[in-house]
Scaffold this active site. Structure first.
Site, PDB file in Angstrom:
ATOM      1  N   THR A 119      86.028  47.418  52.347  1.00 47.34           N
ATOM      2  CA  THR A 119      87.144  47.487  51.310  1.00 47.34           C
ATOM      3  C   THR A 119      87.700  45.936  51.223  1.00 47.34           C
ATOM      4  OG1 THR A 119      87.198  49.660  51.423  1.00 47.34           O
ATOM      5  CG2 THR A 119      89.233  48.560  50.409  1.00 47.34           C
TER       6      THR A 119
ATOM      7  N   ALA B 247      88.218  54.851  51.007  1.00 42.36           N
ATOM      8  CA  ALA B 247      88.053  56.370  51.087  1.00 42.36           C
ATOM      9  C   ALA B 247      88.854  57.020  52.082  1.00 42.36           C
ATOM     10  CB  ALA B 247      86.432  56.677  51.257  1.00 42.36           C
TER      11      ALA B 247
ATOM     12  N   GLU C 225      79.848  42.773  35.019  1.00 40.75           N
ATOM     13  CA  GLU C 225      78.793  42.401  36.064  1.00 40.75           C
ATOM     14  C   GLU C 225      77.447  43.161  35.657  1.00 40.75           C
ATOM     15  OE1 GLU C 225      80.614  43.772  39.739  1.00 40.75           O
ATOM     16  OE2 GLU C 225      82.032  42.165  39.899  1.00 40.75           O
TER      17      GLU C 225
ATOM     18  N   LEU D  85      84.234  50.854  44.998  1.00 41.35           N
ATOM     19  CA  LEU D  85      85.454  51.264  45.188  1.00 41.35           C
ATOM     20  C   LEU D  85      85.788  52.421  44.680  1.00 41.35           C
ATOM     21  CD1 LEU D  85      86.856  47.628  45.207  1.00 41.35           C
ATOM     22  CD2 LEU D  85      86.725  49.003  47.198  1.00 41.35           C
TER      23      LEU D  85
ATOM     24  N   HIS E 273      73.651  44.887  51.801  1.00 40.07           N
ATOM     25  CA  HIS E 273      74.995  44.689  51.077  1.00 40.07           C
ATOM     26  C   HIS E 273      75.640  46.327  51.243  1.00 40.07           C
ATOM     27  CE1 HIS E 273      78.384  43.642  48.539  1.00 40.07           C
ATOM     28  NE2 HIS E 273      78.101  44.517  47.611  1.00 40.07           N
TER      29      HIS E 273
ATOM     30  N   HIS F 127      72.385  42.216  48.247  1.00 40.07           N
ATOM     31  CA  HIS F 127      73.039  41.761  47.165  1.00 40.07           C
ATOM     32  C   HIS F 127      72.149  40.475  47.099  1.00 40.07           C
ATOM     33  CE1 HIS F 127      76.268  39.633  44.929  1.00 40.07           C
ATOM     34  NE2 HIS F 127      76.814  40.751  44.959  1.00 40.07           N
TER      35      HIS F 127
ATOM     36  N   SER G  67      89.407  53.437  58.050  1.00 41.56           N
ATOM     37  CA  SER G  67      90.424  53.045  57.059  1.00 41.56           C
ATOM     38  C   SER G  67      90.358  51.969  56.206  1.00 41.56           C
ATOM     39  CB  SER G  67      91.531  52.439  58.146  1.00 41.56           C
ATOM     40  OG  SER G  67      90.892  51.379  58.622  1.00 41.56           O
TER      41      SER G  67
ATOM     42  N   ARG H  48      73.144  51.427  43.428  1.00 37.98           N
ATOM     43  CA  ARG H  48      74.477  51.305  42.968  1.00 37.98           C
ATOM     44  C   ARG H  48      74.768  50.355  41.760  1.00 37.98           C
ATOM     45  NH1 ARG H  48      78.900  48.878  44.241  1.00 37.98           N
ATOM     46  NH2 ARG H  48      78.045  47.807  46.193  1.00 37.98           N
TER      47      ARG H  48
ATOM     48  N   LYS I 151      88.448  52.036  64.341  1.00 34.28           N
ATOM     49  CA  LYS I 151      87.748  51.325  65.444  1.00 34.28           C
ATOM     50  C   LYS I 151      88.382  50.072  65.737  1.00 34.28           C
ATOM     51  CE  LYS I 151      83.364  49.556  63.913  1.00 34.28           C
ATOM     52  NZ  LYS I 151      81.825  49.513  64.132  1.00 34.28           N
TER      53      LYS I 151
ATOM     54  N   ARG J 298      70.727  44.462  40.442  1.00 39.73           N
ATOM     55  CA  ARG J 298      70.762  43.656  41.637  1.00 39.73           C
ATOM     56  C   ARG J 298      69.376  43.506  42.218  1.00 39.73           C
ATOM     57  NH1 ARG J 298      76.516  45.515  44.472  1.00 39.73           N
ATOM     58  NH2 ARG J 298      77.397  44.094  42.953  1.00 39.73           N
TER      59      ARG J 298
ATOM     60  N   GLU K  65      81.213  55.154  51.495  1.00 40.20           N
ATOM     61  CA  GLU K  65      80.050  54.612  51.858  1.00 40.20           C
ATOM     62  C   GLU K  65      78.916  55.488  52.747  1.00 40.20           C
ATOM     63  OE1 GLU K  65      79.458  50.567  52.255  1.00 40.20           O
ATOM     64  OE2 GLU K  65      77.453  50.570  52.476  1.00 40.20           O
TER      65      GLU K  65
HETATM   66  C1  SIN Z   1      80.444  41.801  44.309  1.00 40.21           C
HETATM   67  O1  SIN Z   1      81.597  41.198  44.134  1.00 40.21           O
HETATM   68  O2  SIN Z   1      79.390  41.090  43.926  1.00 40.21           O
HETATM   69  C2  SIN Z   1      80.183  42.922  44.983  1.00 40.21           C
HETATM   70  C3  SIN Z   1      80.616  43.982  44.049  1.00 40.21           C
HETATM   71  C4  SIN Z   1      79.904  45.476  44.518  1.00 40.21           C
HETATM   72  O3  SIN Z   1      79.093  45.298  45.485  1.00 40.21           O
HETATM   73  O4  SIN Z   1      80.019  46.299  43.674  1.00 40.21           O
END
Ligand code: SIN
Length: 534
Positions: free
Chosen positions: A57, A30, A127, A387, A346, A244, A27, A381, A49, A289, A370
């Site tokens: 999300t 996606a 970012e 998202l 992450h 991350h 839920s 990624r 679950k 990253r 994912e």
């Molecule tokens: C973040 O806010 O750093 C995570 C965003 C992401 O994983 O794309």
């Protein structure tokens, strides 16, 4: 643990029988977007679950990347995604993501999603590895929560059945080898249920919880991927885990995500001597990253690393309200004090192998989000593309499902486990203890920096755990079995890929090598890792 397409023994008389047409598992963005899109044409049931809101999300902070800014275009977004993916992106999938992204985002805006604005115009942030400011955000750093809220509200307006606290154990297979539904544990009643459907759509998310340190919530135990693997689905690119760079790293506090958007807005990394140690690295704090995560990891050998927000002044409270409040709860005022951070698992770039319409190698089984891998993220990624992936490929799946409209499966065609009835093996008593061991092995040997020696040790230790572990029919115990299964898959893929690329870094093979520009594929019952080009 037994190696079978069903995790536990069951037979048709044990289970409560249920039917629907479209069975959506999960839920998050996606799953809910898939359910919404299918609901006009089919009876749709969502199994989740936990409660409907609990998913990765809900916790996504930074935002959703989309080429909607004036100086941006899908071509720029395409280029940045390809570059971040380190030579392994599926070009067609990236094109679809970048080109269809704006329409999908407009759709959720029309559904009520409120992204942050300045003077009535959408605000975009920057970012890492994005050449443009293209990341939309909501309430500063609560983007996922806003999107999830809107999707849940929309679901409630429709005749979509949502079953919470229902844990999917396995996929039901029919006598043609096609997926016919799922076997699930209903935690509300304590009973096993068998759900028949025309199609099953996996949207069960990732597997961050395999690692001792993760930004992911407790639900991310890879159950859908493990169930698909048991059923014979191919998995792709499982060695590529994204760490991350910045999660809160404070004794007694959860490894709460400190969004990459913080560095996009100017927060700086410093070491225990107060030095800015990213200065010598190209793109510094906004390097990809994996580069930032490894730089922090190396610096942590000398001492603690911190993220310093002080140059944002009091603006931090308004731009990152959740992060600010969370840090304050642990005694850190970001306006005056740098926050201790470290990398954490992450995101899984790999997953159940699908084509761009979400089809797996098993008839009637689709996957998106994912848990799926169509190669859109390559080996790494791009920030805030997850998202968007959830929306764009959920939509693509529904178009294919509608076109196919397979018949409903029949009870008599379902093939229960061949080994039933058996005396159930004595369940291992302590799932928690087992989990701690798995997470420690994965973090120390299969983490940010890997090598053959550590990976072989991980494989041996996980094999021992596999031999000694038998799940009972409690959710925790079944989750641990899934995590053990997937840990072994990841180690095998990581050991096999003798190069470094994106999220997979081998200190014994530090170069990226052309001959490895291919995707790993694993399938239960096939002892070696296969490689394909897409
Ligand atoms: C973040 O806010 O750093 C995570 C965003 C992401 O994983 O794309």
């Amino acid at each position: 643990m037994r190696d079978s397409n069903y995790l536990i023994p069951w037979n048709k008389n044990d289970v409560e029988r249920k039917t629907t047409e479209m069975l959506v598992l999960g839920s998050g963005i996606a799953g809910l977007f898939t359910a919404i899109k299918l609901s006009a044409d089919f009876k749709v049931t969502v199994l989740t679950k936990s409660n409907i809101r609990e998913s990765n999300t809900e916790h996504a902070q930074g935002g959703i990347a989309v080429a909607l800014n004036e100086d941006d275009s899908p071509e720029f977004h395409f280029g940045d995604t390809i570059k971040a993916g380190a030579g392994l992106c599926n070009i067609e999938a990236v094109k679809i993501l970048a080109e269809n992204g704006p329409e999908c985002v407009r759709e959720i805006i029309a559904m009520g999603a409120q992204f942050d604005k300045l003077n009535d115009r959408l605000k975009f942030t920057r970012e890492a590895a994005h050449s443009k400011s293209r990341v939309l955000h909501a309430k500063g750093d609560a983007t996922g929560e806003e999107i999830e809220k809107v999707l849940v509200a929309d679901i409630k307006k429709r005749s979509i059945e949502v079953q919470e606290n229902v844990f999917v154990i396995d996929l039901l297979i029919n006598n043609q080898g096609a997926v016919a539904g799922v076997l699930a544990l209903n935690n509300n009643t304590g009973r096993l249920e068998a759900w028949l459907a025309k199609a099953v759509i996996l949207a069960t998310g990732g597997l961050g919880r395999l690692y001792k340190y993760t930004t992911n919530p407790e639900v991310t135990t890879g159950d859908g991927i493990a169930a698909a693997y048991r059923a014979g689905a191919e998995l792709m690119d499982m060695e590529f885990i994204q760490f991350h760079p910045t999660a809160l790293l404070l004794k007694g506090a959860p490894t709460f995500l400190i969004s990459e958007a913080a560095r996009g807005e100017g927060a700086k990394l410093i070491n225990s001597r107060g030095e800015y140690f990213m200065e010598s690295i190209p793109d510094q704090e906004l390097a990809p990253r994996d580069v930032v995560a490894r730089a922090i990891w190396n610096e942590m050998r000398e001492g603690q690393v911190f993220l310093d927000f002080r140059n944002l002044g009091t603006r931090v409270k308004e731009r990152f309200p959740s992060i600010y409040k969370n840090c304050l709860q642990y005694g850190i005022d970001l306006t005056t004090t740098p926050v201790p951070v470290g990398p954490a698992a992450h995101y899984l770039m790999g997953g159940v192998k699908v084509n761009i319409a979400g089809e797996t190698n098993l008839a009637n089984l689709y996957a998106c989000g994912e848990c799926a891998c169509n190669g859109v993220h390559g080996a790494n990624r791009l920030a805030s593309n997850s998202l968007l992936d959830g929306l764009v490929f959920a939509k693509a799946i529904t178009e294919r499902i509608r076109a196919k409209n397979s018949p409903l499966n029949k009870w008599e065609d379902i093939v229960p486990p061949a080994n039933y009835p058996v005396t159930a093996p004595k369940p291992s008593p302590d799932a928690e203890r087992m989990l701690e061991k798995i997470r420690e092995i994965m973090w120390s040997k299969v983490g940010i920096i890997r090598d053959a020696e550590g990976l072989k040790e991980a494989m041996d230790r996980l094999q021992v755990l596999w031999e000694e572990y038998e799940p009972d029919t409690k959710q925790k115990s079944l989750e641990v079995a899934n995590m053990l299964t997937l840990s072994l898959v990841i180690v095998q893929a990581a050991l096999s890929r003798q190069e470094s690329r994106g999220g997979h870094y081998r200190s014994d093979f530090p170069e990226t090598r052309n001959e490895w520009q291919k995707h790993s594929v694993q399938q239960r019952g096939v002892s070696h890792v296969r490689y394909v080009s897409i």
